[in-house]
Design a protein around this motif. Sequence first.
Motif, PDB file in Angstrom:
ATOM      1  N   LEU A  34       0.823  -1.211   0.000  1.00 39.23           N
ATOM      2  CA  LEU A  34       0.000   0.000   0.000  1.00 39.23           C
ATOM      3  C   LEU A  34       0.851   1.252   0.000  1.00 39.23           C
ATOM      4  O   LEU A  34       0.387   2.336  -0.337  1.00 39.23           O
ATOM      5  N   PRO A  94       1.200   3.489  -3.707  1.00 39.41           N
ATOM      6  CA  PRO A  94       0.258   4.566  -4.044  1.00 39.41           C
ATOM      7  C   PRO A  94       0.208   5.663  -3.000  1.00 39.41           C
ATOM      8  O   PRO A  94       0.056   6.846  -3.355  1.00 39.41           O
ATOM      9  N   ALA A  95       0.387   5.325  -1.724  1.00 36.91           N
ATOM     10  CA  ALA A  95       0.317   6.371  -0.698  1.00 36.91           C
ATOM     11  C   ALA A  95       1.466   7.365  -0.853  1.00 36.91           C
ATOM     12  O   ALA A  95       1.255   8.584  -0.824  1.00 36.91           O
ATOM     13  N   ILE A 120      -5.863   9.368  -6.124  1.00 34.97           N
ATOM     14  CA  ILE A 120      -5.050   8.150  -6.045  1.00 34.97           C
ATOM     15  C   ILE A 120      -5.195   7.516  -4.671  1.00 34.97           C
ATOM     16  O   ILE A 120      -5.371   6.296  -4.533  1.00 34.97           O
ATOM     17  N   VAL A 166      -8.653   5.746  -4.425  1.00 29.24           N
ATOM     18  CA  VAL A 166      -8.733   4.471  -5.138  1.00 29.24           C
ATOM     19  C   VAL A 166      -7.921   3.394  -4.428  1.00 29.24           C
ATOM     20  O   VAL A 166      -8.378   2.247  -4.247  1.00 29.24           O
ATOM     21  N   ALA A 167      -6.728   3.769  -3.949  1.00 29.55           N
ATOM     22  CA  ALA A 167      -5.887   2.763  -3.296  1.00 29.55           C
ATOM     23  C   ALA A 167      -6.530   2.265  -2.000  1.00 29.55           C
ATOM     24  O   ALA A 167      -6.558   1.056  -1.734  1.00 29.55           O
ATOM     25  N   PHE A 168      -7.087   3.194  -1.224  1.00 24.44           N
ATOM     26  CA  PHE A 168      -7.685   2.753   0.032  1.00 24.44           C
ATOM     27  C   PHE A 168      -9.003   2.042  -0.190  1.00 24.44           C
ATOM     28  O   PHE A 168      -9.407   1.220   0.631  1.00 24.44           O
ATOM     29  N   ARG A 219      -9.342  -0.110  -2.609  1.00 19.25           N
ATOM     30  CA  ARG A 219      -8.890  -1.468  -2.864  1.00 19.25           C
ATOM     31  C   ARG A 219      -8.472  -2.145  -1.557  1.00 19.25           C
ATOM     32  O   ARG A 219      -8.645  -3.352  -1.397  1.00 19.25           O
ATOM     33  N   TRP A 220      -7.919  -1.367  -0.635  1.00 15.28           N
ATOM     34  CA  TRP A 220      -7.454  -1.970   0.606  1.00 15.28           C
ATOM     35  C   TRP A 220      -8.636  -2.383   1.484  1.00 15.28           C
ATOM     36  O   TRP A 220      -8.704  -3.521   1.966  1.00 15.28           O
TER      37      TRP A 220
END
Lengths: 126, 187
Positions: A3, A6-7, A43, A46-48, A50-51
Amino acid sequence: MHLIYPAVLAVLLFSIGLYGVLARRNAILVLMSVELMLNAVNINLVAFDRWLGDGLHTGQALTLFTITIAAAEIGLGLAIVLLVYRNRGSSDVDRLTDLADPGRPLPEQRAPGGTAAGDEKAEATA
Amino acid sequence: MNVVHHNAAGSGFLSPTGVEITFVLVGLVVLGAALVTVTTRQLVHAALWLVVALGGIAVEYLLLTAEFIAWVQVLIYVGSVVVLLLFGLMLTKAPIGRSPDADSENRWVALGVALAAAGTLVWVVADAFRSTWIDVHPANGPGATAVTGSSLFRFWVLPFEALSVLLLAALVGAIVLSRRRPEGRDR
């Protein structure tokens, strides 16, 4: 995928946009930097999403809403910049000091705009 | 810059997958294009480098399996926002070529603020998500367009419709703001 990729990408992109907002003089370049900051937030969303992976897909829905609001913002922002340019003949954000605190004049910015300041004062009294 | 955190990222990070390598490479392209966007002195070039940055972000969305978001990004940002910005640059008679006063005097303060923000946030994020992995395999498919559309129109219909009204209001507001008024009238 870790993760952190992206972060960290979002953080660095946000910082680049922050630099642009603070350092640029042309109002349209400031708007471009604001777009970079909004994309950094997207960004992250979207990443979180997915998490966490919740059933409502909150992150992706909020990303779509953010993109829409950014489009509205850029349209209104450009209309305001065009209006300012039409009235003042310049779209530099550090020349628009009509609402600034008059107690502390900035000497290095007054110097090139001496006549312009007089014009603005005449315009304000008219 | 990501490569640094690539090594510092973690203990369990032994074999990077292809998705991660692609993500880091595209991320470096995005960061480089964004840096050129906020530092170049040629105003039109800044808008064109913004296209590279936003397109790279669309690729990152694809790598994060959010395909609908990626195509919306291409359509709205690369398709319309950059064109709007270019029109704005042309209508305000932006100089073609170098403009020496593109940056204001407080750029060093801005650089300090940006570096401080980047350092603090990278430290916090790297410390918080040191051992967090996300699952990017398209077989799960929660980012597919069908899933996104069904959740958007099943759970998020009311905000969606409110947002369409907001877009309409913004459109009308932009038209009213940019309409050239007749000379004799104020309103």
